[in-house]
Design an enzyme around this catalytic site. Sequence first.
Site: not given
Ligand code: PMP
Length: 456
Positions: A46
């Site tokens: 992120k």
């Molecule tokens: N794994 C974790 C630990 C996350 O915090 C997130 C974000 N919500 C994701 C996977 C998924 O990524 P995205 O939001 O980009 O689909």
Amino acid sequence: MLEGAVDSILEAVGDTPLVRLRRVVGDVDAEIYAKCEYLNPAGSMKDRMALHLVDEAERRGELRSGGTIVEATSGNTGAALAMIAAVRGYRCVFVMPDKMSDEKIASLRAFGARVLVCPTAVEPDDPRSYYSVARRVCDETPGAFYANQYHNQDNPGGHYRSTGPELWAQTGGGFDALVAGLGTGGTVTGVGRFLREKKPDVALIGVDPVGSLYYDYFKNGRLTTPFTYKVEGIGEDFIPSTIDLSLLDDVVRVDDRESFAMTRELVRREGLYVGGSSGAAVAGALKYARARGGGVRVVVILPDGASKYLSKIFNDDWMREHGLLGPGATLGTVADLIRFRVDNPVIAARAGDSVREVVALLKEHRVSQVPVLDGTRLLGAISEVDLLRYIVSEEESLDSPVGPLVEADFASASPATPLAEVQALLNEVRVVLVQVDGALVAVITKIDLIDYLARH
Ligand code: PMP
């Protein structure tokens, strides 16, 4: 300035290693490479998207000096925004659901952010939901900027500009598939868009936990009844606008038990200090690779690290308490119920079957409802009550197809779903449909559960 130093920690975002997995791959005929996004400075992938999102908000004038960043987050986006805010002098307020680990909340507070915790078990449009509370805080705080990762296109945009090109440069594009867990979908959508421009035939595979909506929405175009699961960061109970499901070749489903078992394996046997959604992604990647075969080369994204989950996934007591370690849940699982029953294979109607034919089918098999398929797409189930209501209505015709009468009033489970969960679900929906690799394998209604439990 010392040569080799960076100006701030923000310049250390990205450039994460890509590591070949060895021992967890077992006998699967594939090369699996893990993109170690958990090594980013605030602890997850992120960081990349938050940096892009803040840069763009500043550029557009939506975030100004002394402003406050507000977000509804499950943690990693919060940590990334909090890090950026610390460097650039913004204030932060985060709103998160109460299922999130204490460590995640504490780490945000460590960055100096304010954290508000809201109930998980309410609808997204409920005023107590974390989405609603975040909006309210935003409206009431002067100079607030709502990061809005579920709808801000700078979320996939960040991955399009950062993660995608970096992966390409690192590999020369010599891989066949990208596998990523689906949360906001920002990662898979952003990276996927970039990769597709470079290599149109690259396979893009999403990983979704059992209980989330994505799997059925992708496979069948139906919004099923979501239910809770323990893996954090992936799966949703609505469809955010940051995900472009049309990019994906497939969605693979994983449950908590297999996700957490793989998380532990990644740490113990590969030395990768990762969290639960990384285990889910690798478990999903292996399912995909096993089905595809032929030495397929797969890149899988490992989003965040283990430290936030030490009191959960890496704690045997917590794991046992939630039926995720050792013998399964006391009531058993869907697989136990299926084994016990004799009515395999599943009886189903087709969308084009007439009302008359479906009535005959219900009579013949002495069942009160049947699932309805449109080709291989699962539309839902139709019951005696639905048919009766239709037949007594004005415009009835016994020769009309049943397809349009079917409502998506079902929940979607896997063989590993605990029966305790199914029991709770049957208070909300009439029927729980069980699918394996997109194929319908069982239909569970209240009477099936009663019948099974009465004999055990
Ligand atoms: N794994 C974790 C630990 C996350 O915090 C997130 C974000 N919500 C994701 C996977 C998924 O990524 P995205 O939001 O980009 O689909």
